[in-house]
Design a protein around this motif. Structure first.
Motif, PDB file in Angstrom:
ATOM      1  N   MET A   1     -15.768 -99.532 -82.647  1.00  0.00           N
ATOM      2  CA  MET A   1     -17.066-100.135 -82.911  1.00  0.00           C
ATOM      3  C   MET A   1     -17.578-100.774 -81.631  1.00  0.00           C
ATOM      4  N   THR A  89     -26.202 -95.813 -83.896  1.00  0.00           N
ATOM      5  CA  THR A  89     -25.122 -94.839 -83.984  1.00  0.00           C
ATOM      6  C   THR A  89     -25.159 -94.015 -82.710  1.00  0.00           C
ATOM      7  N   ASP A  94     -19.670 -93.482 -83.509  1.00  0.00           N
ATOM      8  CA  ASP A  94     -19.464 -94.923 -83.507  1.00  0.00           C
ATOM      9  C   ASP A  94     -20.784 -95.600 -83.871  1.00  0.00           C
TER      10      ASP A  94
END
Length: 103
Positions: A1, A89, A94
């Motif tokens: 992330m 995104t 991710d």
């Protein structure tokens, strides 16, 4: 992330101004590293912003956006205390979502 975003949202009259600083490397896939090998492409390709869970802005980005992109936009119908959330995104799948309260 991804790393956290910095989001600021301020209301004036009936308009909310949103400013977002996103932390992302935004590699184009065209740059070479010190050994001459291409650095793989990795960039944000979708951005969505919501005001109180209602989508108010969507964008599709490409390779030509700078590292740690800054985004600013205005939306009508907001007031202090409302929630603004921004989601991005990247091409690897991710994603990151952060939110702020309108001041």
């Amino acid at each position: 992330m991804g790393l956290p975003m910095k989001i600021r949202a301020a209301a004036k009259d009936d308009v909310v101004e949103v400013k977002v600083l996103m932390n992302h490397v935004m590699e184009t896939g065209l740059r070479k590293d010190g050994s001459g090998a291409l650095v793989p492409a990795l960039f944000i390709n979708e951005v969505t912003a919501k005001l109180n869970d209602k989508v108010v802005m969507q964008a599709q980005w490409g390779q030509a956006v700078s590292k740690n992109p800054f985004l600013a936009f205005k939306v009508k119908g907001g007031k202090p205390g409302d929630k603004v959330s921004v989601t991005w995104t990247d091409i690897s799948g991710d994603s990151r979502t952060d939110e702020a309260t309108v001041s």
